[in-house]
Design a protein around this motif. Sequence first.
Motif, PDB file in Angstrom:
ATOM      1  N   CYS A 111      -8.989  -9.722 -48.496  1.00  9.11           N
ATOM      2  CA  CYS A 111      -8.637 -11.153 -48.560  1.00  9.11           C
ATOM      3  C   CYS A 111      -8.734 -11.803 -47.174  1.00  9.11           C
ATOM      4  O   CYS A 111      -9.212 -12.931 -47.032  1.00  9.11           O
ATOM      5  N   ILE A 112      -8.281 -11.081 -46.154  1.00 15.92           N
ATOM      6  CA  ILE A 112      -8.362 -11.605 -44.783  1.00 15.92           C
ATOM      7  C   ILE A 112      -9.836 -11.751 -44.381  1.00 15.92           C
ATOM      8  O   ILE A 112     -10.270 -12.790 -43.888  1.00 15.92           O
ATOM      9  N   GLU A 113     -10.591 -10.677 -44.661  1.00 14.34           N
ATOM     10  CA  GLU A 113     -12.003 -10.668 -44.247  1.00 14.34           C
ATOM     11  C   GLU A 113     -12.784 -11.811 -44.901  1.00 14.34           C
ATOM     12  O   GLU A 113     -13.615 -12.447 -44.280  1.00 14.34           O
ATOM     13  N   HIS A 114     -12.473 -12.063 -46.180  1.00 16.29           N
ATOM     14  CA  HIS A 114     -13.250 -13.069 -46.916  1.00 16.29           C
ATOM     15  C   HIS A 114     -12.577 -14.434 -46.925  1.00 16.29           C
ATOM     16  O   HIS A 114     -13.109 -15.378 -47.505  1.00 16.29           O
ATOM     17  N   GLY A 115     -11.374 -14.525 -46.344  1.00 15.30           N
ATOM     18  CA  GLY A 115     -10.691 -15.823 -46.250  1.00 15.30           C
ATOM     19  C   GLY A 115     -10.320 -16.415 -47.596  1.00 15.30           C
ATOM     20  O   GLY A 115     -10.692 -17.544 -47.921  1.00 15.30           O
ATOM     21  N   ILE A 116      -9.598 -15.626 -48.392  1.00 19.52           N
ATOM     22  CA  ILE A 116      -9.234 -16.114 -49.737  1.00 19.52           C
ATOM     23  C   ILE A 116      -8.168 -17.210 -49.655  1.00 19.52           C
ATOM     24  O   ILE A 116      -7.360 -17.252 -48.711  1.00 19.52           O
ATOM     25  N   GLY A 117      -8.158 -18.092 -50.664  1.00 18.42           N
ATOM     26  CA  GLY A 117      -7.200 -19.205 -50.670  1.00 18.42           C
ATOM     27  C   GLY A 117      -5.769 -18.756 -50.916  1.00 18.42           C
ATOM     28  O   GLY A 117      -4.816 -19.265 -50.334  1.00 18.42           O
ATOM     29  N   ARG A 118      -5.579 -17.764 -51.811  1.00 16.49           N
ATOM     30  CA  ARG A 118      -4.228 -17.314 -52.132  1.00 16.49           C
ATOM     31  C   ARG A 118      -4.267 -15.883 -52.670  1.00 16.49           C
ATOM     32  O   ARG A 118      -5.155 -15.546 -53.461  1.00 16.49           O
ATOM     33  N   PHE A 119      -3.325 -15.073 -52.206  1.00  9.88           N
ATOM     34  CA  PHE A 119      -3.129 -13.734 -52.771  1.00  9.88           C
ATOM     35  C   PHE A 119      -1.772 -13.747 -53.447  1.00  9.88           C
ATOM     36  O   PHE A 119      -0.780 -14.179 -52.856  1.00  9.88           O
ATOM     37  N   HIS A 120      -1.709 -13.276 -54.696  1.00 14.35           N
ATOM     38  CA  HIS A 120      -0.401 -13.175 -55.352  1.00 14.35           C
ATOM     39  C   HIS A 120      -0.145 -11.732 -55.765  1.00 14.35           C
ATOM     40  O   HIS A 120      -0.936 -11.130 -56.493  1.00 14.35           O
ATOM     41  N   TYR A 166       1.578  -9.347 -43.813  1.00 19.03           N
ATOM     42  CA  TYR A 166       0.281 -10.035 -43.656  1.00 19.03           C
ATOM     43  C   TYR A 166       0.486 -11.551 -43.572  1.00 19.03           C
ATOM     44  O   TYR A 166      -0.268 -12.257 -42.911  1.00 19.03           O
ATOM     45  N   ILE A 167       1.526 -12.041 -44.253  1.00 18.40           N
ATOM     46  CA  ILE A 167       1.829 -13.478 -44.170  1.00 18.40           C
ATOM     47  C   ILE A 167       2.240 -13.804 -42.725  1.00 18.40           C
ATOM     48  O   ILE A 167       1.752 -14.741 -42.098  1.00 18.40           O
ATOM     49  N   ARG A 168       3.144 -12.964 -42.194  1.00 22.96           N
ATOM     50  CA  ARG A 168       3.679 -13.206 -40.845  1.00 22.96           C
ATOM     51  C   ARG A 168       2.622 -12.952 -39.768  1.00 22.96           C
ATOM     52  O   ARG A 168       2.418 -13.757 -38.854  1.00 22.96           O
ATOM     53  N   THR A 169       1.902 -11.837 -39.877  1.00 19.01           N
ATOM     54  CA  THR A 169       0.983 -11.442 -38.801  1.00 19.01           C
ATOM     55  C   THR A 169      -0.318 -12.240 -38.820  1.00 19.01           C
ATOM     56  O   THR A 169      -0.788 -12.680 -37.778  1.00 19.01           O
ATOM     57  N   TYR A 170      -0.872 -12.403 -40.017  1.00 19.47           N
ATOM     58  CA  TYR A 170      -2.202 -13.028 -40.090  1.00 19.47           C
ATOM     59  C   TYR A 170      -2.156 -14.449 -40.636  1.00 19.47           C
ATOM     60  O   TYR A 170      -3.197 -15.063 -40.852  1.00 19.47           O
ATOM     61  N   GLY A 171      -0.945 -14.947 -40.909  1.00 24.92           N
ATOM     62  CA  GLY A 171      -0.833 -16.300 -41.470  1.00 24.92           C
ATOM     63  C   GLY A 171      -1.456 -16.383 -42.850  1.00 24.92           C
ATOM     64  O   GLY A 171      -1.979 -17.424 -43.262  1.00 24.92           O
ATOM     65  N   MET A 172      -1.406 -15.266 -43.571  1.00 21.72           N
ATOM     66  CA  MET A 172      -2.058 -15.232 -44.884  1.00 21.72           C
ATOM     67  C   MET A 172      -1.322 -16.104 -45.896  1.00 21.72           C
ATOM     68  O   MET A 172      -0.096 -16.211 -45.862  1.00 21.72           O
ATOM     69  N   ASN A 173      -2.078 -16.726 -46.787  1.00 20.56           N
ATOM     70  CA  ASN A 173      -1.499 -17.551 -47.843  1.00 20.56           C
ATOM     71  C   ASN A 173      -1.196 -16.626 -49.032  1.00 20.56           C
ATOM     72  O   ASN A 173      -2.116 -16.216 -49.745  1.00 20.56           O
TER      73      ASN A 173
END
Length: 314
Positions: A111-120, A166-173
């Motif tokens: 998800c990080i590599e491909h820049g996904i909009g949202r992971f649930h 991953y939310i905290r470290t990479y700012g993942m949605n």
Amino acid sequence: MVIAVSGGAGFVGSAFIRYISRTHPEDRIICFDALTYAADLHNLDEVSGNSGFAFIEGDITKKDDVEKLFSFHPDILVNFAAESHVDRSIEDPGLFIRTNVYGTGVLLDACIEHGIGRFHQISTDEVYGDLPLDRNDEAFTESSPLKPSSPYSASKAGADLLVLSYIRTYGMNATISRSSNNYGPGQNREKLIPKTVWNALHGIRIPVYGDGLNVRDWIHTDDHARAVDLIIRDGKSGEIYNIGAENEIRNIDLIRKILSILGRPEDLISFVPDRKGHDRRYAINPEKIRKELGFRAEQRDMEETILGYASVFS
Ligand SMILES: NC(=O)c1ccc[n+]([C@@H]2O[C@H](COP(=O)([O-])OP(=O)(O)OC[C@H]3O[C@@H](n4cnc5c(N)ncnc54)[C@H](O)[C@@H]3O)[C@@H](O)[C@H]2O)c1
């Protein structure tokens, strides 16, 4: 929107896919599943002919398989894929760590590599451990401490912590939901409701762990699916949402109810030594998802589910 659903051929994931295809026919759905013993492609018969539906056989622990999923450029990935049977986790914890923790990590990296909009991440109330039977006033909130009792629930808690990091470290949605026990059609025959129906119909003894007084909250898969749909569309990134139905019943009472609906004798019940680490009571405080997303589970009768299994099994 393109929604990728890992573990979508399983019990709850397939209910989510059927729900989305009924309520959002404009969305594309890509189901990704390793087709373990728990999967049943018949659960997807209703949607498999839809032009917006695709199925990919693949394993979340294998990066190359996951790359195939990302070739569809999903906007959202909802991860239902897991080893899910507590008894199996007691026999083989390593498989649960690999699938539930490492596999979730592989998905997050993609998800990080491909820049996904949202992971649930689909999680469970079992990550909170259990509550005593004599404190009906207590229920798990999203800030209850994680105190998993089984290798299954510990592996789910591990996956939740990875998502939060991953939310905290990479700012993942990303978001997480923790649901109570599900009932509905299409569950593997090893699990409590289908197994009880099968045994009752075939005159086989129905094993009940310990004293059978353990309490579970039961939510229909359609309600679970509706809650997840609300979260992926309107939930806030970084948030955890508990999903419950305020529908608690003791295991022994559920088994008696099934026997009564099927007209079978209670002497089929056979008490067996308790499951190791068996949780006593789960209860969810559903206030957060009710207030923030307007979700309330419908109180449905379990009879339809029970009779549904009876007609499949007879
Ligand atoms: N069933 C419940 O009552 C319940 C309650 C709360 C939370 N959950 C969670 O919901 C999710 C789905 O549960 P379920 O009851 O549908 O489980 P299930 O065992 O019926 O389905 C799991 C699915 O994941 C697939 N899968 C397993 N390993 C995989 C891998 N390595 N790669 C790709 N796919 C793989 C299986 O083939 C299967 O189709 C799980 O994460 C579980 O923790 C379930």
